[in-house]
Scaffold this active site. Structure first.
Site, PDB file in Angstrom:
ATOM      1  N   ASP A   2       0.985  -1.204   0.027  1.00 25.17           N
ATOM      2  CA  ASP A   2      -0.115   0.101  -0.021  1.00 25.17           C
ATOM      3  C   ASP A   2       0.716   1.288  -0.200  1.00 25.17           C
ATOM      4  OD1 ASP A   2      -2.314   1.575   0.112  1.00 25.17           O
ATOM      5  OD2 ASP A   2      -2.756   1.122   2.169  1.00 25.17           O
ATOM      6  N   HIS A  19       2.621   3.151  -9.092  1.00 26.57           N
ATOM      7  CA  HIS A  19       2.598   1.911  -9.240  1.00 26.57           C
ATOM      8  C   HIS A  19       4.001   1.202  -9.957  1.00 26.57           C
ATOM      9  CE1 HIS A  19      -1.292   1.713  -7.739  1.00 26.57           C
ATOM     10  NE2 HIS A  19      -1.851   2.329  -8.585  1.00 26.57           N
ATOM     11  N   SER A  47      -6.589  -6.455  -5.838  1.00 29.46           N
ATOM     12  CA  SER A  47      -7.842  -7.190  -4.763  1.00 29.46           C
ATOM     13  C   SER A  47      -8.979  -7.240  -5.631  1.00 29.46           C
ATOM     14  CB  SER A  47      -7.895  -6.314  -3.613  1.00 29.46           C
ATOM     15  OG  SER A  47      -8.570  -5.260  -3.923  1.00 29.46           O
ATOM     16  N   ASN A  50     -10.590  -3.906  -5.998  1.00 27.80           N
ATOM     17  CA  ASN A  50      -9.554  -2.745  -6.795  1.00 27.80           C
ATOM     18  C   ASN A  50     -10.302  -2.374  -8.244  1.00 27.80           C
ATOM     19  OD1 ASN A  50      -6.131  -3.844  -5.748  1.00 27.80           O
ATOM     20  ND2 ASN A  50      -7.625  -2.218  -4.929  1.00 27.80           N
ATOM     21  N   SER A 178      -7.527  -5.585   5.277  1.00 27.33           N
ATOM     22  CA  SER A 178      -8.337  -5.280   3.930  1.00 27.33           C
ATOM     23  C   SER A 178      -8.455  -6.503   3.056  1.00 27.33           C
ATOM     24  CB  SER A 178      -7.459  -4.225   3.007  1.00 27.33           C
ATOM     25  OG  SER A 178      -7.380  -3.284   3.793  1.00 27.33           O
TER      26      SER A 178
HETATM   27  C1  FPP Z   1      -1.883  -0.012  -3.197  1.00 27.98           C
HETATM   28  O1  FPP Z   1      -1.562   1.278  -3.282  1.00 27.98           O
HETATM   29  C2  FPP Z   1      -1.318  -0.703  -4.369  1.00 27.98           C
HETATM   30  C3  FPP Z   1      -2.025  -1.475  -5.273  1.00 27.98           C
HETATM   31  C4  FPP Z   1      -3.616  -1.254  -5.462  1.00 27.98           C
HETATM   32  C5  FPP Z   1      -1.366  -1.941  -6.617  1.00 27.98           C
HETATM   33  C6  FPP Z   1      -0.016  -2.816  -6.378  1.00 27.98           C
HETATM   34  C7  FPP Z   1       0.577  -3.154  -7.412  1.00 27.98           C
HETATM   35  C8  FPP Z   1       1.916  -2.905  -7.823  1.00 27.98           C
HETATM   36  C9  FPP Z   1       2.877  -2.795  -6.655  1.00 27.98           C
HETATM   37  C10 FPP Z   1       2.275  -3.013  -9.079  1.00 27.98           C
HETATM   38  C11 FPP Z   1       1.989  -4.426  -9.766  1.00 27.98           C
HETATM   39  C12 FPP Z   1       2.428  -5.476  -9.203  1.00 27.98           C
HETATM   40  C13 FPP Z   1       3.286  -6.746  -9.945  1.00 27.98           C
HETATM   41  C14 FPP Z   1       3.602  -7.952  -8.919  1.00 27.98           C
HETATM   42  C15 FPP Z   1       3.692  -6.603 -11.294  1.00 27.98           C
HETATM   43  P1  FPP Z   1      -2.424   2.454  -3.450  1.00 27.98           P
HETATM   44  O2  FPP Z   1      -2.714   2.604  -4.954  1.00 27.98           O
HETATM   45  O3  FPP Z   1      -3.759   1.915  -2.827  1.00 27.98           O
HETATM   46  O4  FPP Z   1      -1.916   3.807  -2.748  1.00 27.98           O
HETATM   47  P2  FPP Z   1      -2.655   4.919  -1.881  1.00 27.98           P
HETATM   48  O5  FPP Z   1      -3.384   4.100  -0.823  1.00 27.98           O
HETATM   49  O6  FPP Z   1      -1.559   5.707  -1.293  1.00 27.98           O
HETATM   50  O7  FPP Z   1      -3.482   5.462  -2.956  1.00 27.98           O
END
Ligand code: FPP
Length: 222
Positions: A2, A19, A47, A50, A178
């Site tokens: 996160d 990302h 998720s 998402n 979550s």
């Molecule tokens: C949460 O941060 C992160 C995600 C929903 C995506 C995680 C995905 C990656 C790290 C890249 C793809 C993964 C692979 C294995 C290729 P957020 O966007 O909710 O952050 P915030 O809470 O600060 O807005």
């Protein structure tokens, strides 16, 4: 994983940049894990909730996943990493489903570490799928109600055959699970860190493992 969005926002960058940096943190973390004694590493990449994000962000995340699978599987394979996927992956695009199956079968015999990517994963969805499967088995006469015990449920979870997590780490200062591995984390130790996911890496993982080492695990006993 996160905090990608907040990492980008703090730099006045589009969320996708967070990302992208997050993928670099994925690389660093996977590289550091085996030497810390980690045999199974699960990353919550997407998720089942998402999908509610704006369409362009969902599309960016799927694009990053495709790129990751195309460019990193060969190296993971040569480093002895076995890949597994949890979540309702059948609902992903057919080209992604094919890449996941290819990655799984290519790396199936590797033993250095198991990397589990949670994709379209949510514990509630997973448990609902288990309940449906069990009811179907019961209705067809192949599962007796008395045979339903924790082991029977575990055998039908997406994580069947994997050990339950010892340690769950959540980044970015949020202190909640979550919908992540709710059944499996019954006795997991939880570590919350303020670090945003794009800043995470080997040293962060080492600190979390050290904190885990200080915990007194009793599993409900004494
Ligand atoms: C949460 O941060 C992160 C995600 C929903 C995506 C995680 C995905 C990656 C790290 C890249 C793809 C993964 C692979 C294995 C290729 P957020 O966007 O909710 O952050 P915030 O809470 O600060 O807005």
């Amino acid at each position: 994983m996160d905090g990608n969005g907040r990492w980008a926002k703090a730099r006045h960058l589009p969320r996708v940049m967070g990302h992208r940096k997050g993928v670099e943190a994925v690389r660093r973390t996977i590289e550091a894990a085996p030497d810390l004694g980690i045999e199974v590493l699960t990353l919550y990449a997407f998720s089942s909730e998402n999908w509610r994000r704006p369409a362009d962000e969902v599309s960016d995340l799927m694009g990053l996943l495709r790129h990751y699978l195309r460019t990193e599987i060969a190296e993971l394979h040569s480093n002895g990493v076995r890949l597994r996927f949890i979540g309702d992956t059948a609902a992903l695009s057919s080209d992604v489903v094919a890449m996941l199956e290819q990655a799984r079968s290519l790396t199936a015999a590797n033993t250095r570490m198991t990397l589990v990517l949670a994709l379209n994963y949510g514990s509630h969805d997973e448990i609902v799928r288990v309940a449906r499967a069990m009811v179907a088995e019961a209705a067809s006469g192949t599962l007796a109600p008395d045979a339903i015990d924790p082991a029977a449920i575990e055998a039908r979870l997406d994580t069947a055959g994997l050990p339950p997590p010892d340690l769950v780490i959540r980044t970015s200062g949020e202190q909640r699970l979550s919908n992540f591995l709710l059944w499996q984390s019954a006795y997991a130790e939880l570590v919350f860190t303020d670090e945003l996911w794009p800043d995470f890496g080997g040293e962060s993982l080492k600190r979390a493992v050290a904190a885990f080492g200080q915990r007194d695990r009793r599993y409900g006993g004494r």
